[in-house]
Scaffold this motif. Structure first.
Motif, PDB file in Angstrom:
ATOM      1  N   GLN B   7      -3.705  52.778   4.729  1.00 36.27           N
ATOM      2  CA  GLN B   7      -4.194  53.044   3.369  1.00 36.27           C
ATOM      3  C   GLN B   7      -5.599  53.633   3.440  1.00 36.27           C
ATOM      4  N   LEU B  34       1.887  50.844   5.915  1.00 41.16           N
ATOM      5  CA  LEU B  34       1.377  50.823   4.544  1.00 41.16           C
ATOM      6  C   LEU B  34       0.565  52.092   4.301  1.00 41.16           C
ATOM      7  N   ASP B  36      -1.004  54.934   1.116  1.00 36.20           N
ATOM      8  CA  ASP B  36      -1.235  55.109  -0.324  1.00 36.20           C
ATOM      9  C   ASP B  36      -1.291  56.580  -0.735  1.00 36.20           C
ATOM     10  N   THR B  57      11.966  52.420   2.175  1.00 33.51           N
ATOM     11  CA  THR B  57      10.688  52.570   1.472  1.00 33.51           C
ATOM     12  C   THR B  57      10.679  51.728   0.197  1.00 33.51           C
ATOM     13  N   SER B  58       9.594  51.013  -0.006  1.00 34.13           N
ATOM     14  CA  SER B  58       9.400  50.339  -1.291  1.00 34.13           C
ATOM     15  C   SER B  58       8.004  50.686  -1.789  1.00 34.13           C
ATOM     16  N   GLN B  59       7.798  50.557  -3.107  1.00 31.78           N
ATOM     17  CA  GLN B  59       6.525  50.955  -3.683  1.00 31.78           C
ATOM     18  C   GLN B  59       5.944  49.805  -4.489  1.00 31.78           C
ATOM     19  N   ASP B  60       4.660  49.572  -4.314  1.00 35.46           N
ATOM     20  CA  ASP B  60       3.966  48.546  -5.087  1.00 35.46           C
ATOM     21  C   ASP B  60       2.705  49.193  -5.657  1.00 35.46           C
ATOM     22  N   GLY B  61       2.763  49.599  -6.906  1.00 39.29           N
ATOM     23  CA  GLY B  61       1.641  50.341  -7.479  1.00 39.29           C
ATOM     24  C   GLY B  61       1.482  51.657  -6.742  1.00 39.29           C
ATOM     25  N   LYS B  62       0.275  51.887  -6.188  1.00 37.14           N
ATOM     26  CA  LYS B  62       0.035  53.144  -5.464  1.00 37.14           C
ATOM     27  C   LYS B  62       0.403  53.037  -3.984  1.00 37.14           C
ATOM     28  N   TYR B  64       2.783  52.534  -0.745  1.00 37.81           N
ATOM     29  CA  TYR B  64       4.139  52.633  -0.218  1.00 37.81           C
ATOM     30  C   TYR B  64       4.236  51.756   1.022  1.00 37.81           C
ATOM     31  N   ARG B  65       5.386  51.070   1.138  1.00 33.62           N
ATOM     32  CA  ARG B  65       5.626  50.274   2.339  1.00 33.62           C
ATOM     33  C   ARG B  65       6.856  50.857   3.024  1.00 33.62           C
TER      34      ARG B  65
END
Lengths: 345, 86
Positions: B7, B34, B36, B57-62, B64-65
């Motif tokens: 990030q 991780l 961003d 891929t998963s997204q949490d706010g800005k 990406y994981r």
């Protein structure tokens, strides 16, 4: 004098700032053309410049190119941007005649730096024997600089990207890897010497290559810029209706590039170019991932990719070396059109 | 699981960090990255897929994981000397 480091803008600078080729093609697809009996090279073949006949023995070459900074030093950036813009005229086999500046500059940033950019541009324009006619400036968040260039050529001597013939030998006049070295420099992995070598190459005019091409009757060439060696070779193949074969181990490459690629220092523009060539390219099983990505690397102010009749290829290479392009090499050949436009062998 | 936190890292550093992590994985260890930036996510994903790895891929706010459950161990010791042409 107040200094201004342009490197904060350099991540998306140079020819890597081009709109992705696939997107550009979609945008252009349905636009109306302006056909004219004297339009000798238009937009259909995605060539380096447009060519319009104005007399039986004279045609105008017109082109424009501008981009955000590629390096920290304004004077160097100006020289690179101007060299790159002039190159499109040389890739068509022409002589550049006049130029106009195209400038975007952020409000409040030191104007001394803008002056240095323009001084760099004028330096190269003078070296090319070209007249600077003026220009246009706007305010913008990110600095940008380049030229609109007008050149001339005899209509019978135009060199296009649409005239490759099966049997032609492919010659490249400058090493590739500028995008990778610039990215490596930004993350502290390229040495100062490697970086300086690339800057100097980007500042070298392609002008001296023109007379060599004409001497050997070259009809097909293009300059290698943002779409990378693979992207421009594919455009040449498509415009000419042929298949182009490139041998990556023969491609001249700047020192440090293969190491950086292996490290994972692969600029985003290379992935965009990979998307563009997509299924129109086949890569032989023995070609390494790094070699494939090398051919995708976006070049700024790159060399000329020349299709040469086989009987002259060796001599053309020697003459290019003597003309000031010491890394010139034969890197592939042209075959009759197959199912794919580009083979990386 | 090994985690690469890229990030805030400028491109192409997230890919360089990912490439480095692939060299030092233990057998059976998964890899999490991780990121961003959407560009970096696209480039790292493409690189992993080009090397026959499956990326979830998963997204949490800005943020990406990217998760690679069965990463491919890549060669170690990339040395500048091996690539010198002069």
């Amino acid at each position: 004098m107040e200094t201004f480091d342009l490197s904060e803008y350099a991540a998306g600078g140079g020819c890597s700032a081009k709109l992705p080729a696939a997107e550009l093609q979609r945008v252009m697809a349905d636009l109306p053309c302006t056909p004219h009996p004297d339009l000798l090279v238009g937009t259909e073949t995605h060539d380096d410049a447009g060519v319009l006949r104005i007399r039986d023995d004279l045609a105008l070459i017109q082109t424009t190119d501008f981009f955000p900074p590629v390096c920290a030093d304004p004077f160097t950036f100006g020289q690179i941007a101007a060299t790159n813009a002039l190159s499109d005229v040389y890739a068509m086999g022409g002589e550049a005649l006049s130029a106009l500046n195209i400038v975007a500059w952020p409000a409040g940033k030191p104007l001394t730096a803008l002056r240095e950019i323009l001084r760099g541009g004028i330096e190269k324009v003078k070296e090319a024997g070209v007249v600077m006619m003026g220009g246009h400036t706007i305010q913008d968040k990110i600095p940008k600089y380049g030229l609109a260039v007008t050149g001339t050529i005899h209509p019978d001597h135009i060199i296009t990207n649409a005239a490759a013939q099966p049997g032609d030998i492919l010659v490249l006049t400058k090493p590739i890897g500028t995008g990778t070295i610039l990215a490596g420099h930004r993350i502290g992995e390229a040495s100062p010497q490697q970086y300086q070598t690339v800057l100097e190459s980007m500042m070298q005019l392609n002008r001296n290559a023109v007379s060599v091409m004409h001497y050997y009757g070259v009809k097909c060439a293009t300059d290698i810029t943002g779409f990378g060696l693979a992207g421009h070779a594919l455009k040449m193949a498509g415009a000419s209706g042929v298949t182009v074969q490139i041998y990556p181990e023969k491609v001249p490459v700047f020192d440090g590039v293969m190491y950086l690629l292996k490290l994972g220092c692969i600029p985003g523009a290379a992935f965009r170019n990979l998307d563009f060539v997509g299924e129109q390219m086949e890569c032989a099983s023995g070609v390494s991932y790094e070699s494939k990505m090398l051919t995708m690397d976006a070049q700024t102010s790159g060399g000329l990719l020349i299709c040469c009749p086989p009987e002259h290829a060796g001599q053309l290479v020697q003459d290019m070396i003597r003309a000031g392009f010491p890394h010139t090499a034969i890197i592939g050949d042209v075959t009759a059109s197959g199912s794919l436009g580009l083979m990386i062998c | 699981m090994k985690t690469v936190n890229a990030q805030g890292m400028p491109c192409p550093l997230p890919l360089v960090m990912t490439r480095k992590a692939l060299e030092t994985l233990e057998k059976g260890e998964s890899l999490e990255i991780l990121i961003d930036s959407e560009n970096a996510r696209n480039n790292v994903t493409r690189f992993l897929q080009d090397h026959q790895m499956t990326v979830q891929t998963s997204q949490d706010g800005k943020m990406y994981r990217l998760l690679v459950e069965q990463p491919l161990k890549m060669g170690e010791d990339v040395r500048p000397e091996d690539y010198c042409t002069t």
